[in-house]
Design a protein around this motif. Structure first.
Motif, PDB file in Angstrom:
ATOM      1  N   LEU A 216       0.861  -1.180   0.000  1.00  0.00           N
ATOM      2  CA  LEU A 216       0.000   0.000   0.000  1.00  0.00           C
ATOM      3  C   LEU A 216       0.894   1.225   0.000  1.00  0.00           C
ATOM      4  CD1 LEU A 216      -2.920   1.205   0.437  1.00  0.00           C
ATOM      5  CD2 LEU A 216      -2.323   1.250   2.854  1.00  0.00           C
ATOM      6  N   LEU A 217       0.583   2.182  -0.889  1.00  0.00           N
ATOM      7  CA  LEU A 217       1.319   3.442  -0.935  1.00  0.00           C
ATOM      8  C   LEU A 217       0.379   4.568  -0.534  1.00  0.00           C
ATOM      9  CD1 LEU A 217       3.156   3.042  -4.355  1.00  0.00           C
ATOM     10  CD2 LEU A 217       4.058   2.575  -2.091  1.00  0.00           C
TER      11      LEU A 217
ATOM     12  N   GLY B 110       3.120  -5.282   7.190  1.00  0.00           N
ATOM     13  CA  GLY B 110       3.089  -4.690   8.529  1.00  0.00           C
ATOM     14  C   GLY B 110       4.178  -3.665   8.785  1.00  0.00           C
ATOM     15  N   ASN B 111       5.076  -3.443   7.837  1.00  0.00           N
ATOM     16  CA  ASN B 111       6.153  -2.465   8.003  1.00  0.00           C
ATOM     17  C   ASN B 111       5.823  -1.195   7.235  1.00  0.00           C
ATOM     18  OD1 ASN B 111       7.881  -4.264   9.460  1.00  0.00           O
ATOM     19  ND2 ASN B 111       8.322  -5.282   7.513  1.00  0.00           N
ATOM     20  N   ILE B 112       6.217  -0.060   7.815  1.00  0.00           N
ATOM     21  CA  ILE B 112       6.009   1.232   7.157  1.00  0.00           C
ATOM     22  C   ILE B 112       7.367   1.876   6.917  1.00  0.00           C
ATOM     23  CG2 ILE B 112       4.976   3.527   7.292  1.00  0.00           C
ATOM     24  CD1 ILE B 112       2.907   2.392   9.207  1.00  0.00           C
ATOM     25  N   THR B 113       7.625   2.244   5.665  1.00  0.00           N
ATOM     26  CA  THR B 113       8.821   3.024   5.346  1.00  0.00           C
ATOM     27  C   THR B 113       8.374   4.273   4.602  1.00  0.00           C
ATOM     28  OG1 THR B 113       9.151   1.770   3.310  1.00  0.00           O
ATOM     29  CG2 THR B 113      10.383   1.038   5.228  1.00  0.00           C
ATOM     30  N   TYR B 114       9.203   5.297   4.643  1.00  0.00           N
ATOM     31  CA  TYR B 114       8.867   6.565   4.015  1.00  0.00           C
ATOM     32  C   TYR B 114       9.935   6.955   3.006  1.00  0.00           C
ATOM     33  CZ  TYR B 114       5.602   7.049   7.879  1.00  0.00           C
ATOM     34  OH  TYR B 114       4.587   6.843   8.766  1.00  0.00           O
ATOM     35  N   ASN B 115       9.506   7.512   1.894  1.00  0.00           N
ATOM     36  CA  ASN B 115      10.406   8.098   0.923  1.00  0.00           C
ATOM     37  C   ASN B 115      10.064   9.574   0.877  1.00  0.00           C
ATOM     38  OD1 ASN B 115      11.506   9.104  -1.582  1.00  0.00           O
ATOM     39  ND2 ASN B 115      11.907   6.976  -2.090  1.00  0.00           N
TER      40      ASN B 115
ATOM     41  N   ILE C 157       3.521   0.763   2.910  1.00  0.00           N
ATOM     42  CA  ILE C 157       3.103  -0.170   3.948  1.00  0.00           C
ATOM     43  C   ILE C 157       3.088  -1.555   3.310  1.00  0.00           C
ATOM     44  CG2 ILE C 157       1.283  -0.828   5.572  1.00  0.00           C
ATOM     45  CD1 ILE C 157       1.110   2.608   4.200  1.00  0.00           C
ATOM     46  N   GLU C 158       3.953  -2.439   3.824  1.00  0.00           N
ATOM     47  CA  GLU C 158       4.062  -3.778   3.258  1.00  0.00           C
ATOM     48  C   GLU C 158       4.412  -4.762   4.362  1.00  0.00           C
ATOM     49  OE1 GLU C 158       5.794  -5.624  -0.838  1.00  0.00           O
ATOM     50  OE2 GLU C 158       6.962  -4.058   0.120  1.00  0.00           O
TER      51      GLU C 158
END
Length: 190
Positions: A3-4, A17-22, A14-15
């Motif tokens: 999910l973006l 259960g992990n969230i990363t930010y660009n 969001i993939e």
């Protein structure tokens, strides 16, 4: 599932259960995924206009889409049948863009007290006449003819060559049929 989400100046991924930010250096609004590409509306620095960036999933820029006019505040993007639909809130306009070829096919311009730009619209009739003031601010658009070329004025009428119909048409209702053996009318000189 991936999910973006466009969040202020970042895209959250969001993939599992992990969230990363660009992070970007300006606002991002509206995001869509199509054909393994990310489409995002990105505010042009030091302006209130947006452009559409096409990114891969490593957030490397593939291309910046070229649109025929400046986009104000964009709130959403959607893609259907190879057409990118852009919700441009500040202009109360829905803009569509087909990435594999020039959908608008801008081909004629007239400048007097305003700027008139004719969009042929290729396989998506009718053609459209886009009107801007001399400061390049959008005024309105008028649907007219099919696969149109040329723009000229006669008195208060703005005329175009409706090539597919072999007619000269005006935005106030003028119509002159020049059909002869189904020829494609292109080009008028006054």
């Amino acid at each position: 599932m991936r999910l973006l989400a466009a969040i202020n100046i970042s895209i959250a991924i969001i993939e599992d259960g992990n969230i990363t930010y660009n992070d970007f250096n300006t606002h991002v609004r509206g995001i869509a995924i199509y054909d393994n590409k990310i489409f995002v509306a990105h505010e042009i620095q030091n302006s209130s206009y947006y452009e559409i960036l096409v990114l891969d999933f490593n957030f490397k820029l593939i291309e910046t889409l070229s649109l025929p006019y400046k986009l104000g505040e964009v709130h959403d993007l959607a893609i259907h049948n190879n057409i990118l639909w852009i919700m441009c809130t500040s202009h109360n306009k829905i803009t569509k863009y087909r990435s594999e070829y020039d959908i608008f096919h801008l081909n004629s311009i007239l400048i007097d007290d305003n700027i008139y730009i004719l969009a042929h619209n290729l396989d998506h009739p009718p053609s459209e006449l886009h009107i801007f003031n001399l400061q390049q601010q959008y005024i309105t658009s008028k649907k007219i003819g099919v696969k149109c070329h040329n723009i000229w004025k006669k008195d208060d009428e703005i005329l175009v060559c409706s090539s597919e119909e072999s007619k000269i048409k005006g935005i106030n209702g003028f119509e002159l049929d020049l059909s002869k053996d189904n020829y494609f009318l292109r080009g008028v000189a006054i």
